[in-house]
Motif scaffolding. Structure first.
Motif, PDB file in Angstrom:
ATOM      1  N   CYS A 109       0.868  -1.234   0.032  1.00 12.96           N
ATOM      2  CA  CYS A 109       0.033  -0.079   0.048  1.00 12.96           C
ATOM      3  C   CYS A 109       0.772   1.131  -0.051  1.00 12.96           C
ATOM      4  CB  CYS A 109      -0.871   0.049   1.252  1.00 12.96           C
ATOM      5  SG  CYS A 109      -2.068   1.541   1.031  1.00 12.96           S
ATOM      6  N   TRP A 124       2.093  -2.548   4.537  1.00 17.08           N
ATOM      7  CA  TRP A 124       2.738  -1.273   3.204  1.00 17.08           C
ATOM      8  C   TRP A 124       3.823  -2.105   2.330  1.00 17.08           C
ATOM      9  CZ3 TRP A 124       3.165   4.089   5.798  1.00 17.08           C
ATOM     10  CH2 TRP A 124       1.955   4.336   6.532  1.00 17.08           C
ATOM     11  N   VAL A 166      -0.646   4.247  -0.061  1.00 12.34           N
ATOM     12  CA  VAL A 166      -1.869   5.494   0.288  1.00 12.34           C
ATOM     13  C   VAL A 166      -1.106   6.375   1.466  1.00 12.34           C
ATOM     14  CG1 VAL A 166      -3.936   6.181   0.786  1.00 12.34           C
ATOM     15  CG2 VAL A 166      -3.692   4.220  -0.898  1.00 12.34           C
ATOM     16  N   GLY A 167      -0.637   5.674   2.521  1.00 14.29           N
ATOM     17  CA  GLY A 167       0.340   6.299   3.694  1.00 14.29           C
ATOM     18  C   GLY A 167      -0.682   6.881   4.789  1.00 14.29           C
ATOM     19  N   CYS A 168      -1.823   6.406   4.818  1.00 18.17           N
ATOM     20  CA  CYS A 168      -2.621   7.121   6.026  1.00 18.17           C
ATOM     21  C   CYS A 168      -1.775   7.075   7.339  1.00 18.17           C
ATOM     22  CB  CYS A 168      -3.928   6.320   6.033  1.00 18.17           C
ATOM     23  SG  CYS A 168      -4.747   5.872   4.765  1.00 18.17           S
ATOM     24  N   GLY A 214      -3.484  -3.620   3.363  1.00 17.86           N
ATOM     25  CA  GLY A 214      -2.737  -3.114   2.171  1.00 17.86           C
ATOM     26  C   GLY A 214      -3.896  -2.420   1.365  1.00 17.86           C
ATOM     27  N   CYS A 233      -3.194   4.564  10.154  1.00 20.55           N
ATOM     28  CA  CYS A 233      -3.308   3.103   9.676  1.00 20.55           C
ATOM     29  C   CYS A 233      -3.015   2.185  10.524  1.00 20.55           C
ATOM     30  CB  CYS A 233      -2.429   2.844   8.207  1.00 20.55           C
ATOM     31  SG  CYS A 233      -2.550   1.169   7.686  1.00 20.55           S
TER      32      CYS A 233
HETATM   33  S1  SF4 Z   1      -3.638   0.128   4.387  1.00 23.68           S
HETATM   34 FE1  SF4 Z   1      -3.485   1.587   5.680  1.00 23.68          FE
HETATM   35  S2  SF4 Z   1      -2.411   3.136   4.464  1.00 23.68           S
HETATM   36 FE2  SF4 Z   1      -3.192   1.770   3.033  1.00 23.68          FE
HETATM   37  S3  SF4 Z   1      -5.121   2.794   2.504  1.00 23.68           S
HETATM   38 FE3  SF4 Z   1      -5.548   1.222   4.101  1.00 23.68          FE
HETATM   39  S4  SF4 Z   1      -5.694   2.610   6.150  1.00 23.68           S
HETATM   40 FE4  SF4 Z   1      -4.595   3.767   4.330  1.00 23.68          FE
END
Ligand code: SF4
Length: 242
Positions: free
Chosen positions: A75, A88, A77-79, A118, A82
């Motif tokens: 992943c 990731w 996206v980097g929230c 992910g 998370c």
């Molecule tokens: S895995 Fe984590 S970083 Fe990736 S979209 Fe979902 S919450 Fe966001």
């Protein structure tokens, strides 16, 4: 003086060896990353599987139903909030034949699978989902929508993130929109995304777990004033199940 030179020479030898070792370790890491990044087949016949487990869906429309979870690694996206950051890096998760995942999923009483991450749509999911449906298993996905849609789905849950906007084709096919509320500005973000999904798409607001005490009362008020939205809670965390 001789002792000084000797000890310096030893130090030099040790330092050089250490640097060489560190360099070769780094080189190996770079090479293995390069190789692994190119080993994931584009046809989706192998996928980086982080974990798979049989449990109860805790969130959203299918809350309370038994399902087999397939969590794919990778992943970008980097929230920052998370709760699966270990997902990731795709290269940390073994490439697994999709046929094996399908076989494992079919051994459980519930004929429903949740593909999550992910960000699962990084990969081509056509092969996996066709195989699951071929065995009579319903296919559900949890996605941020950050990548183009692939796969054959019985239910698409779009959970968009501010850090990487959802693609149009995922939003257009969403059955469920689930927006995580971390702060007050997320209500406006939720409304923006509600404009992207089809009429009849289920709309959920879900408090981010670490901010749940603060955000839940705001969500309750919001839903009472805007009843097209419903509350989703992470019930699996209250139940202490995966
Ligand atoms: S895995 Fe984590 S970083 Fe990736 S979209 Fe979902 S919450 Fe966001």
């Amino acid at each position: 003086m001789k002792a000084f030179l000797y000890s310096n020479c030893q130090f030099y030898t040790f330092d050089s060896s250490f640097r060489l070792l560190a360099f070769s370790f780094q080189l190996k890491k770079v090479i293995s990353r390069f190789i692994m990044a190119h080993q994931i087949p584009e046809d989706g016949t192998q996928l980086p599987l982080m974990e798979e487990f049989y449990t109860i869906q805790g969130e959203g429309f299918h809350t309370g139903k038994a399902a087999y979870f397939i969590r794919l690694g990778g992943c970008d996206v980097g929230c920052h909030w998370c709760d699966v950051k270990e997902s990731w890096d795709a290269e940390l998760h073994a490439l697994t034949p999709a046929d094996q995942i399908i076989e494992n999923a079919s051994k459980h009483p519930s004929k429903a699978v949740v593909v999550t991450g992910g960000e699962p749509l990084i990969y081509n999911l056509d092969y996996l989902t066709a195989g699951l449906q071929g065995k009579g298993i319903k296919t559900f996905i949890e996605t941020s929508g950050a990548y183009p849609l692939s796969g054959h789905w019985d239910w698409i849950c779009l959970s968009p993130k501010k850090f990487k906007s959802p693609t149009k084709n995922v939003a257009e096919h969403a059955d469920e929109l689930k927006v995580i509320i971390f702060n007050k500005s997320d209500f406006a973000f939720a409304e923006e995304n509600a404009k992207l999904v089809p009429t009849g798409c289920k709309l959920y607001l879900q408090p981010e777990w670490s901010k749940s005490k603060e955000m839940t009362p705001l969500i309750v008020d919001y839903v009472m004033n805007n009843p097209q939205w419903e509350i989703s809670l992470q019930t699996h965390k209250y139940l202490n199940i995966p």
